[in-house]
Design a protein around this motif. Structure first.
Motif, short mmCIF file in Angstrom:
data_model
loop_
_atom_site.label_atom_id
_atom_site.label_comp_id
_atom_site.label_asym_id
_atom_site.label_seq_id
_atom_site.Cartn_x
_atom_site.Cartn_y
_atom_site.Cartn_z
N PHE A 218 22.06 -3.28 52.46
CA PHE A 218 21.50 -4.52 52.27
C PHE A 218 21.88 -5.34 50.88
N GLN A 219 23.07 -5.02 50.42
CA GLN A 219 23.79 -6.02 49.56
C GLN A 219 24.04 -7.20 49.95
N ILE A 241 14.22 -21.12 39.45
CA ILE A 241 14.72 -20.02 39.80
C ILE A 241 14.98 -19.02 38.76
N ALA A 242 14.69 -19.31 37.30
CA ALA A 242 14.89 -18.70 36.00
C ALA A 242 14.39 -17.11 36.11
N SER A 243 13.10 -17.02 36.68
CA SER A 243 12.54 -15.78 36.54
C SER A 243 12.99 -15.00 37.95
N TYR A 244 13.26 -15.68 38.91
CA TYR A 244 14.10 -15.03 39.88
C TYR A 244 15.34 -14.43 39.74
N LEU A 245 16.23 -15.11 38.89
CA LEU A 245 17.39 -14.46 38.61
C LEU A 245 17.52 -13.41 37.62
N VAL A 246 16.32 -13.47 36.49
CA VAL A 246 16.09 -12.34 35.79
C VAL A 246 15.64 -11.10 36.60
N SER A 247 14.72 -11.24 37.75
CA SER A 247 14.30 -10.23 38.14
C SER A 247 15.62 -9.50 38.99
N GLU A 252 19.37 -5.13 39.92
CA GLU A 252 20.78 -4.76 40.07
C GLU A 252 21.24 -3.71 39.03
N ALA A 253 20.58 -4.05 38.02
CA ALA A 253 21.10 -3.02 36.76
C ALA A 253 20.29 -1.59 36.94
N ARG A 257 18.68 3.94 41.28
CA ARG A 257 17.26 3.88 41.32
C ARG A 257 16.68 2.79 42.24
N ARG A 258 17.29 2.00 42.59
CA ARG A 258 16.99 0.72 43.27
C ARG A 258 16.35 1.00 44.93
#
Length: 273
Positions: A218-219, A241-247, A252-253, A257-258
């Motif tokens: 999926f990467q 897009i701020a909240s999108y990028l934070v999410s 990714e972090a 567990r993703r």
């Protein structure tokens, strides 16, 4: 020939190569289930097959492998993608792929010519999807079938940790709509087929899950290139897009567990005998 509808590969992503890899990942992720469903809908070796909106050739390659005795006509309006497909398939297709640069709404192909047609992730970008379906109806033989494989933005993916996409998704819908596309076309596939004259219409869902095929597959789809390209073009603001990028960063972090699960739709209609 100008690109049709809301998609043009060379401007959709920040870099063309990133877009090509995204398109390749779209094929790899769901091919096995799509192939299984295509055969269930009636696709068989030896048929004369039309692929509408064939892109850079990755799905065409899969069809060549699945149908070793079939000829495939790949219709693509984007000259960049058509050239890449011809190069990619030159040694792989054994001369069984006929590349046609044309609009799916006006292919120029003769009537009653094909046993089976597939349009994958194309109708989402078309300004007049019914006209495109009617053109495919025209060039199918009596009893021939069209399968449309596409998405619906409101039923696209689920992730864990949750990835906040709502604001960007709504903005993306608006941008694509302004270019003639419809990110929610999935819910309309059955009505499109019926309006175009197809009968025996059916619909199936294809689900891909990272616990089954691995998160690595999926990467390329997680690349924010298309979103950032819209920011670059002034179509989406950085604040939007701020909240999108934070999410995205939180997702990714999470590392191993993703989890990600995507949903595709496959609608089939038949031309009367």
């Amino acid at each position: 020939m100008a690109a049709e509808g809301s998609y043009q590969a060379s401007t959709f992503n920040l870099e063309l190569e990133g877009e090509i890899q995204r398109l390749k990942a779209q094929v790899i992720i769901s091919w096995e289930k799509e192939a299984r469903t295509l055969k269930w809908f009636g696709l068989a070796d030896g048929m004369k097959v039309l692929e509408a909106g064939s892109g850079p050739g990755f799905f065409t390659e899969k069809l060549v492998e699945l149908l070793p005795n079939s000829s495939i006509t790949a219709v693509e309006i984007d000259p960049v993608l058509q050239e890449k497909a011809a190069e990619y398939l030159h040694q792989k297709a054994g001369g069984r792929v006929n590349h046609v640069q044309a609009s799916v709404g006006d292919t120029g192909l003769p009537a009653n010519s094909f046993d089976f047609a597939i349009a994958r992730l194309l109708f989402v970008h078309l300004p007049d999807p019914v006209a495109a379906a009617r053109e495919i109806f025209r060039i199918l033989k009596p009893g021939g079938k069209l399968v449309i494989i596409d998405n619906d933005a409101d039923l696209f993916w689920l992730t864990n940790p949750p990835w906040s996409v709502e604001i960007v998704r709504e903005k993306f819908k608006q941008v694509i709509a302004s270019r003639g596309g419809n990110l929610c076309v999935g819910r309309n596939l059955c009505s499109i087929l019926k309006e175009a004259g197809f009968v025996s219409v059916d619909l199936e869902a294809v689900v891909s899950h990272s616990d089954i095929i691995g998160i690595e597959a999926f990467q390329p789809l997680l690349d924010s290139g298309p979103i950032l390209q819209m920011v670059k073009q002034g179509l989406i603001s950085e604040s939007e897009i701020a909240s999108y990028l934070v999410s995205r960063d939180k997702f990714e972090a999470a590392g191993d567990r993703r989890l990600i699960m995507t949903f595709g739709l496959m609608a089939c209609g038949e031309k009367n005998q």
